[in-house]
Design an enzyme around this catalytic site. Structure first.
Site, mmCIF file in Angstrom:
data_model
loop_
_atom_site.group_PDB
_atom_site.id
_atom_site.type_symbol
_atom_site.label_atom_id
_atom_site.label_comp_id
_atom_site.label_asym_id
_atom_site.label_seq_id
_atom_site.Cartn_x
_atom_site.Cartn_y
_atom_site.Cartn_z
ATOM 1 N N GLY A 182 15.498 -20.962 24.143
ATOM 2 C CA GLY A 182 14.313 -20.139 24.346
ATOM 3 C C GLY A 182 13.004 -20.842 24.072
ATOM 4 N N CYS A 183 13.020 -22.141 23.781
ATOM 5 C CA CYS A 183 11.777 -22.846 23.452
ATOM 6 C C CYS A 183 10.843 -22.931 24.660
ATOM 7 C CB CYS A 183 12.080 -24.242 22.921
ATOM 8 S SG CYS A 183 13.089 -24.239 21.414
ATOM 9 N N THR A 184 11.410 -23.122 25.850
ATOM 10 C CA THR A 184 10.578 -23.159 27.051
ATOM 11 C C THR A 184 9.961 -21.791 27.304
ATOM 12 O OG1 THR A 184 11.920 -24.917 28.036
ATOM 13 C CG2 THR A 184 10.563 -23.598 29.524
ATOM 14 N N SER A 187 7.066 -21.284 24.738
ATOM 15 C CA SER A 187 5.860 -22.056 25.050
ATOM 16 C C SER A 187 5.153 -21.517 26.287
ATOM 17 C CB SER A 187 6.231 -23.529 25.253
ATOM 18 O OG SER A 187 6.715 -24.100 24.057
#
Length: 294
Positions: A182-184, A187
C-alpha cells in the site's frame, strides 16, 4: 568506579564491541543521546541512575570516542554530550535491538509491518504525542540534507515501509507481510490531496529507510511533488524510537503518520494504519483541527 572486564578475544569484533557498549546503562545513554538529550541532568532525569554511575558511564563513552564532551557554560563550567560519527554508527544496533524486542519480547516473533492497537508498541508510539522532534537532517531523494520538519505551520510526516518504481524491486514475499503493501497508494493519495494540505498550512514529507536513488526513481515514476526523505542511517527512527521490521536484510519503518507543528512538537499520531486512504483523511482533519486551535 565501574568494573570493566577485558574480553580476551582480540580478533572477535563482537567481543571488542561489547567491551565498549556491553553495559546496559551504556546503550541506554546512547539511545537517549540519539533522542536529543545532551546534558547530565537530562540523562539522570530520564534514566533515574545515580550521579556517580552516570558520570562513570559518560566518561567511558567519551574515552571510547562514542560521545564528545563540549562546554556550554563558563561559570560554573558545564558540559553537554553529543554522539560522534562512531557513536552514530551504533544507531542501527539500537534499531535492531528494538525490532527484536518488539517482535520477540513484546510480540510473538511474526514479521509484520503493523501492530495491534492495544500492543505496547502502539502505546510507545502514541506516547510521542506532545514530544519534540530533535533537530536533525535527512537526505532527500537528491541526496541533499533536509530537515524533516518543514518551515510551515504544520508538517505531515508519513513513514512507509518501501515503495519502488519497478514491481520486481520489492523484496521476495513482500505482499505476504502484514501491513507492507500500500505504499504506492499512500504516496499517490497524498499527491492527489496535496493542494488541500497546502491550503491548511501543512507540508507533506514521506520517510522510508530506502536509499535516495530508490526514492527518486519512485517519485519520478509517480509524479510526486513533495519531498521523500531517506532514514537509512537511521537518525529519525532512533530519535523517536519508531517501530521497524526487517525484510531482505534491511530495517524498514512500519507505516505510521505524525502531524508536527512549527515548534517540532508532535500534535497527532496515526498508528497502526489499517485503511490507508482513511489515514490521509485523518491526517488532513488533524491539521485543520490544530490550525483552528492555534
Amino acid at each position: 568506579m565501574a568494573q570493566r572486564t577485558q574480553l580476551g578475544d582480540a580478533d572477535c569484533a563482537i567481543a571488542q564491541a561489547l567491551d565498549v557498549v556491553g553495559d546496559w546503562w551504556t546503550l541506554l545513554i546512547v539511545r537517549d543521546a540519539a533522542r536529543g538529550l545532551r546534558r547530565f541532568e537530562e540523562f539522570q532525569r530520564e534514566l533515574g541512575m545515580s550521579r556517580k554511575v552516570l558520570a562513570e558511564r559518560l566518561r567511558l563513552l567519551v574515552e571510547a570516542g562514542v560521545l564528545t564532551r563540549e562546554p556550554y557554560q563558563d561559570r560554573p563550567v558545564r558540559h553537554e554530550y553529543r554522539l560522534t560519527p562512531r557513536g552514530r554508527g551504533l544507531l542501527p544496533v539500537l534499531v535492531a535491538l528494538q525490532d527484536w524486542g518488539d517482535g520477540w519480547v513484546l510480540g510473538d516473533g511474526e514479521m509484520t509491518a503493523t501492530t495491534d492497537e492495544a500492543s505496547r508498541e502502539a502505546v510507545r508510539v502514541h506516547a510521542l504525542r506532545g514530544t519534540r522532534v530533535p533537530e536533525l537532517l535527512l537526505p532527500d531523494r537528491f541526496g541533499e540534507p533536509r530537515d524533516p520538519v518543514a518551515d510551515t505551520e504544520f508538517t505531515v510526516l508519513y513513514c512507509f515501509p518501501g515503495a519502488y518504481a519497478r514491481a520486481d524491486a520489492y523484496p521476495p514475499g513482500w505482499a505476504g507481510i502484514p501491513g507492507a503493501r500500500g505504499c504506492t497508494l499512500e504516496s499517490c493519495t497524498y499527491r492527489d490531496q496535496l493542494a488541500e494540505f497546502t491550503a491548511a498550512g501543512a507540508t507533506v514529507h514521506g520517510v522510508s529507510t530506502q536509499r535516495p536513488d530508490e526514492q527518486r526513481a519512485f517519485a519520478e515514476a509517480e509524479g510526486l511533488r513533495f519531498p521523500l526523505l531517506s532514514d537509512a542511517e537511521p537518525a529519525l527512527t532512533t530519535a523517536l524510537r519508531l517501530p521497524t521490521f526487517r525484510a531482505a536484510g534491511v530495517s524498514r519503518l512500519k507505516r505510521l503518520t505524525l502531524v508536527l507543528d512549527r515548534d517540532r512538537v508532535v500534535r497527532e499520531v496515526i498508528y497502526p494504519i489499517r485503511d490507508i486512504e482513511a489515514s490521509v483523511t485523518t491526517a488532513l482533519a488533524a491539521v485543520r483541527t490544530a490550525a483552528r486551535s492555534a
